[in-house]
Design a protein around this motif. Structure first.
Motif, PDB file in Angstrom:
ATOM      1  N   VAL A  22       0.886  -1.306  -0.063  1.00 41.15           N
ATOM      2  CA  VAL A  22      -0.012  -0.077   0.085  1.00 41.15           C
ATOM      3  C   VAL A  22       0.873   1.368  -0.032  1.00 41.15           C
ATOM      4  O   VAL A  22       0.649   2.144  -0.563  1.00 41.15           O
ATOM      5  CB  VAL A  22      -1.099   0.056   1.228  1.00 41.15           C
ATOM      6  N   ALA A  23       1.924   1.343   0.754  1.00 38.93           N
ATOM      7  CA  ALA A  23       2.898   2.538   1.017  1.00 38.93           C
ATOM      8  C   ALA A  23       3.695   2.636  -0.171  1.00 38.93           C
ATOM      9  O   ALA A  23       4.069   3.837  -0.575  1.00 38.93           O
ATOM     10  CB  ALA A  23       3.722   2.407   2.030  1.00 38.93           C
ATOM     11  N   THR A  24       3.853   1.837  -1.293  1.00 40.38           N
ATOM     12  CA  THR A  24       4.801   1.833  -2.231  1.00 40.38           C
ATOM     13  C   THR A  24       3.931   1.754  -3.647  1.00 40.38           C
ATOM     14  O   THR A  24       4.288   1.847  -4.677  1.00 40.38           O
ATOM     15  CB  THR A  24       5.659   0.939  -2.447  1.00 40.38           C
ATOM     16  N   GLY A  25       2.424   1.364  -3.563  1.00 36.03           N
ATOM     17  CA  GLY A  25       1.623   1.264  -4.806  1.00 36.03           C
ATOM     18  C   GLY A  25       2.199   0.268  -5.638  1.00 36.03           C
ATOM     19  O   GLY A  25       2.158   0.178  -6.846  1.00 36.03           O
ATOM     20  N   THR A  26       2.481  -0.752  -4.825  1.00 38.15           N
ATOM     21  CA  THR A  26       2.770  -2.105  -5.502  1.00 38.15           C
ATOM     22  C   THR A  26       1.574  -3.050  -5.364  1.00 38.15           C
ATOM     23  O   THR A  26       0.980  -3.069  -4.491  1.00 38.15           O
ATOM     24  CB  THR A  26       4.094  -2.738  -4.647  1.00 38.15           C
ATOM     25  N   ARG A  27       1.427  -4.019  -6.391  1.00 41.93           N
ATOM     26  CA  ARG A  27       0.533  -4.907  -6.512  1.00 41.93           C
ATOM     27  C   ARG A  27       0.998  -6.227  -5.800  1.00 41.93           C
ATOM     28  O   ARG A  27       2.037  -6.691  -5.724  1.00 41.93           O
ATOM     29  CB  ARG A  27      -0.102  -5.224  -7.875  1.00 41.93           C
ATOM     30  N   LEU A  28       0.001  -6.896  -4.842  1.00 41.98           N
ATOM     31  CA  LEU A  28       0.294  -7.875  -4.187  1.00 41.98           C
ATOM     32  C   LEU A  28      -0.512  -9.191  -4.976  1.00 41.98           C
ATOM     33  O   LEU A  28      -1.481  -8.977  -5.175  1.00 41.98           O
ATOM     34  CB  LEU A  28       0.234  -7.904  -2.684  1.00 41.98           C
ATOM     35  N   HIS A  29       0.335 -10.535  -5.115  1.00 39.68           N
ATOM     36  CA  HIS A  29      -0.261 -11.471  -5.543  1.00 39.68           C
ATOM     37  C   HIS A  29       0.087 -12.510  -4.587  1.00 39.68           C
ATOM     38  O   HIS A  29       0.965 -12.899  -4.391  1.00 39.68           O
ATOM     39  CB  HIS A  29       0.345 -11.944  -7.071  1.00 39.68           C
ATOM     40  N   LEU A  30      -1.213 -13.372  -4.333  1.00 37.12           N
ATOM     41  CA  LEU A  30      -1.035 -14.173  -3.397  1.00 37.12           C
ATOM     42  C   LEU A  30      -1.486 -15.659  -4.296  1.00 37.12           C
ATOM     43  O   LEU A  30      -2.585 -15.986  -4.935  1.00 37.12           O
ATOM     44  CB  LEU A  30      -2.213 -14.286  -2.291  1.00 37.12           C
ATOM     45  N   ARG A 144      14.302   1.685  -5.972  1.00 40.07           N
ATOM     46  CA  ARG A 144      15.391   2.766  -6.043  1.00 40.07           C
ATOM     47  C   ARG A 144      16.081   2.564  -7.469  1.00 40.07           C
ATOM     48  O   ARG A 144      16.047   3.780  -8.095  1.00 40.07           O
ATOM     49  CB  ARG A 144      16.373   2.305  -5.047  1.00 40.07           C
ATOM     50  N   GLN A 145      16.061   1.524  -8.209  1.00 43.82           N
ATOM     51  CA  GLN A 145      16.567   1.501  -9.535  1.00 43.82           C
ATOM     52  C   GLN A 145      15.599   2.122 -10.573  1.00 43.82           C
ATOM     53  O   GLN A 145      16.284   2.829 -11.536  1.00 43.82           O
ATOM     54  CB  GLN A 145      16.604   0.002  -9.993  1.00 43.82           C
ATOM     55  N   ASN A 146      14.246   2.276 -10.218  1.00 40.80           N
ATOM     56  CA  ASN A 146      13.335   2.986 -10.928  1.00 40.80           C
ATOM     57  C   ASN A 146      12.901   4.538 -10.552  1.00 40.80           C
ATOM     58  O   ASN A 146      11.913   4.861 -11.016  1.00 40.80           O
ATOM     59  CB  ASN A 146      12.138   2.085 -11.090  1.00 40.80           C
ATOM     60  N   GLY A 147      13.816   5.034  -9.768  1.00 38.00           N
ATOM     61  CA  GLY A 147      13.510   6.323  -9.227  1.00 38.00           C
ATOM     62  C   GLY A 147      12.668   6.623  -8.277  1.00 38.00           C
ATOM     63  O   GLY A 147      12.113   7.675  -8.378  1.00 38.00           O
ATOM     64  N   LYS A 152       6.474   9.663  -2.738  1.00 36.63           N
ATOM     65  CA  LYS A 152       6.883  10.999  -1.938  1.00 36.63           C
ATOM     66  C   LYS A 152       8.163  10.977  -1.602  1.00 36.63           C
ATOM     67  O   LYS A 152       8.760  10.051  -0.657  1.00 36.63           O
ATOM     68  CB  LYS A 152       5.952  11.280  -0.697  1.00 36.63           C
ATOM     69  N   LEU A 153       9.302  11.797  -1.619  1.00 36.65           N
ATOM     70  CA  LEU A 153      10.726  11.876  -1.499  1.00 36.65           C
ATOM     71  C   LEU A 153      11.066  12.409  -0.347  1.00 36.65           C
ATOM     72  O   LEU A 153      12.208  12.374   0.081  1.00 36.65           O
ATOM     73  CB  LEU A 153      11.682  11.866  -2.855  1.00 36.65           C
ATOM     74  N   GLN A 154      10.516  13.430  -0.123  1.00 36.43           N
ATOM     75  CA  GLN A 154      10.904  14.406   1.018  1.00 36.43           C
ATOM     76  C   GLN A 154       9.704  14.491   2.146  1.00 36.43           C
ATOM     77  O   GLN A 154       8.500  14.553   1.852  1.00 36.43           O
ATOM     78  CB  GLN A 154      11.036  15.906   0.499  1.00 36.43           C
TER      79      GLN A 154
END
Length: 169
Positions: A22-30, A144-147, A152-154
């Motif tokens: 949720v905090a990173t906008g990543t999809r979760l697959h179970l 990190r590799q994808n910037g 939110k960076l700050q």
């Protein structure tokens, strides 16, 4: 970015990874079977009030996961891998797969993907790291590799301003 949990067994680990997603906008697959139930009551009891915000998909088995995600670039996190997780270049839409807590990703799967199997370095014969920690380590390297796209960076202080802190220093 996508995190895939292959037959996760411990609800607290999956919950921790769900919060990270949720905090990173990543999809979760179970990938089932799961070692726990995902009922509304169970989620509430585990304190997973953020679960409705999570982009999560369940699959009956690994074969269904592959069928529903054709052409997916998958990185397989395993203590048995020969490459370190920082030695690969992660695509923005890649899948980071982690195995179940008691056994990891089956060797039958790893054997077919030697170039995309990655490991987190550890000292000696340490069996493994906690699943939630492992997922966060590899995910944040990929981000990190994808910037850190669209993140939110700050941060901001609550009671002060950073400019005031810099003037006092």
């Amino acid at each position: 970015m996508n995190i895939v949990l292959y037959e996760p067994e411990i609800p607290a680990n999956t919950g921790n990874i769900g919060r990270t997603c949720v905090a990173t906008g990543t999809r979760l697959h179970l990938i089932e079977p799961l070692g726990f139930r995902l009922t509304e009551k169970a989620l509430r009891r585990a304190g997973m009030d953020y679960w409705p915000q999570l982009d999560v998909t369940r699959y009956i088995n690994y074969e269904e996961f592959l069928e529903r995600n054709p052409g997916a670039k998958i990185y397989f996190a395993s203590t048995k891998a020969r490459k370190i997780y920082t030695e690969v270049n992660y695509e923005p839409d890649c899948y980071l797969m982690f195995g179940k807590e008691s056994a990891g990703i089956p060797e039958e799967i790893l054997r077919d993907h030697p170039d995309t199997a990655v490991r987190i370095p550890m000292i000696g014969e340490t069996r493994s790291l906690n699943l939630g920690n492992s997922a966060a380590i590899v995910l944040y390297e990929a981000l990190r590799q994808n910037g850190f796209a669209q993140m939110k960076l700050q941060g901001e202080l609550t009671r002060y301003r950073w400019e005031e802190a810099a003037e006092k220093a």
